[in-house]
Design an enzyme around this catalytic site. Structure first.
Site, PDB file in Angstrom:
ATOM      1  N   THR A  16       0.299  -1.163  -0.338  1.00 23.86           N
ATOM      2  CA  THR A  16       0.305   0.044   0.077  1.00 23.86           C
ATOM      3  C   THR A  16       0.824   1.195   0.259  1.00 23.86           C
ATOM      4  O   THR A  16       0.312   1.462  -0.749  1.00 23.86           O
ATOM      5  CB  THR A  16      -0.693  -0.028   1.592  1.00 23.86           C
ATOM      6  OG1 THR A  16      -1.709  -1.267   1.596  1.00 23.86           O
ATOM      7  CG2 THR A  16      -2.216   1.827   1.600  1.00 23.86           C
ATOM      8  N   SER A  61       2.232  -7.773  -0.629  1.00 26.99           N
ATOM      9  CA  SER A  61       2.610  -8.748  -0.297  1.00 26.99           C
ATOM     10  C   SER A  61       1.425 -10.013   0.003  1.00 26.99           C
ATOM     11  O   SER A  61       2.784 -11.176   0.454  1.00 26.99           O
ATOM     12  CB  SER A  61       3.159  -8.010   1.341  1.00 26.99           C
ATOM     13  OG  SER A  61       2.234  -7.946   2.259  1.00 26.99           O
TER      14      SER A  61
HETATM   15  N1  ASP Z   1      -1.981  -5.788   0.944  1.00 28.96           N
HETATM   16  C1  ASP Z   1      -0.886  -5.121   0.951  1.00 28.96           C
HETATM   17  C2  ASP Z   1       0.461  -5.768   1.523  1.00 28.96           C
HETATM   18  O1  ASP Z   1       0.657  -6.469   2.314  1.00 28.96           O
HETATM   19  C3  ASP Z   1      -1.882  -4.778   2.649  1.00 28.96           C
HETATM   20  C4  ASP Z   1      -0.504  -3.114   2.881  1.00 28.96           C
HETATM   21  O2  ASP Z   1      -0.095  -3.000   1.820  1.00 28.96           O
HETATM   22  O3  ASP Z   1      -0.721  -2.760   3.893  1.00 28.96           O
HETATM   23  O4  ASP Z   1       0.786  -5.840  -0.113  1.00 28.96           O
END
Ligand code: ASP
Length: 344
Positions: A16, A61
């Site tokens: 994010t 991720s």
């Molecule tokens: N889904 C995102 C990730 O882990 C969530 C984040 O970055 O906070 O890449």
């Protein structure tokens, strides 16, 4: 103090933090990293040399794989002598897994490797990404009066807290305080100043830095729960393609004491499976001598994970099994504290 300018390498893997709203359709898209310094001009005020490197492809991720950890480890090795510290921009969902794995893969680390990310993209007005990034860079470049790095460890920096990477876990899906290390005080807290907890920070061994890329991923996780069935336990503990199972137990290491459960545990150990007891509780430690149910696991050959997190247990098993073919060595090293990941 050495008057050489400190240097930091930013490694952007996705998540994010690096996403920006596309004005055309308001969707979040990976950020053009070349303009990062423009987006966060505060970074220029440290007088550090900051270079960046963007992984391709950038990923959420949730898609992280051991291959990405190998790429991170080799990137750090290849740039090790050129930089004083490293900041890894990473999605929050699996950050604790990646930081844990890297802590084992990077042996005799003598420089900071700071994972950070954010809950809101860096371009959003209320973003937590700017502070997380700015403080991570400051910490990665911080040196002691003798010129040595202040925090030569793999860490996670989030919401004013610097946590040991292999001790932390994501505890909040929405709040800015997304990470905690329930069994270890923070290595630093950022307020008006960054206050380092020097008693907790590990010092480098002085031995030559090297990376371990061999990871054996034949690990399952069995979370015990009321109502767990014999079939489920058999499927996991007697799985022929599995070399180790993390058993997530109740409280201080307890599991059902029914005969069928213990019979399967005995059979699993007899088959050569490595069984590692990790508590489901956030805080506190496994102690298999306290209750009969825990003692039965110990007597059956289940190994004690003390206060290790599941994320760290997974990384430790991948690393140890990737480096040692004989299970005896893996078992004896599992119960030892290798990188500050557990108090035993
Ligand atoms: N889904 C995102 C990730 O882990 C969530 C984040 O970055 O906070 O890449």
């Amino acid at each position: 103090m050495s008057d050489k300018q400190s240097s930091v390498l930013l490694i952007y893997t996705g998540g994010t933090i690096g996403m920006k709203e596309d004005p055309a359709d308001q969707t979040l898209r990976p950020f053009d990293f070349g303009s990062l310094m423009k987006e966060v001009p505060e970074l220029n005020k440290f007088g550090l040399r900051i270079d960046s490197l963007t992984f391709d492809p950038l990923i959420d991720s949730s898609d992280i794989e051991p291959g990405m950890w190998r790429k991170l480890a080799s990137t750090i090795r290849d740039n090790y002598t050129r930089y004083d510290g490293f900041v890894v921009l990473h999605g929050t969902d699996t950050m604790a897994y990646s930081a844990s794995a890297l802590s084992f893969m990077l042996e005799n680390l003598g420089k900071p490797v700071i994972f950070t990310g954010s809950q809101l993209p860096i371009g959003r007005p209320r973003t937590d990404g700017k502070e997380n990034l700015i403080s991570s860079v400051e910490i990665a470049g911080a040196r002691r009066p003798d010129g040595s790095p202040v925090v030569p460890e793999v860490c996670v920096y989030f919401n004013s807290l610097l946590l040991r990477g292999n001790r932390c876990t994501k505890v909040d899906a929405a709040g800015f305080g997304a990470f905690q290390s329930p069994n270890l005080p923070p290595l630093a807290e950022a307020g008006i100043d960054i206050r380092y907890n020097t008693d907790v920070i590990r010092r480098p061994s002085g031995k030559e830095f090297r990376i371990h890329s061999g990871l054996d991923t034949r690990v399952s996780i069995l979370k015990v729960h009321p109502g767990i069935t014999q079939q489920v336990v058999e499927d996991i503990l007697l799985g022929s393609l599995t070399r180790a199972v993390i058993i997530e137990t109740f409280g201080c290491g307890n599991a059902p004491s029914r005969d069928w459960f213990l019979d399967i545990v005995h059979q699993s150990v007899a088959n050569g499976m490595i069984l590692f007891n990790v508590t489901q509780c956030l805080r506190g430690s496994v102690n298999m001598d306290l209750y009969a149910t825990g003692r039965a696991l110990k007597d059956a050959g289940v190994l004690c994970g003390y206060d290790i997190t599941t994320e760290s247990a997974l990384g430790k098993l991948f690393y140890l099994m990737g480096n040692y073919d004989d299970n005896q060595t893996v078992k004896s090293l599992l119960e030892q504290d290798l990188r500050g990941e557990m108090s035993n």
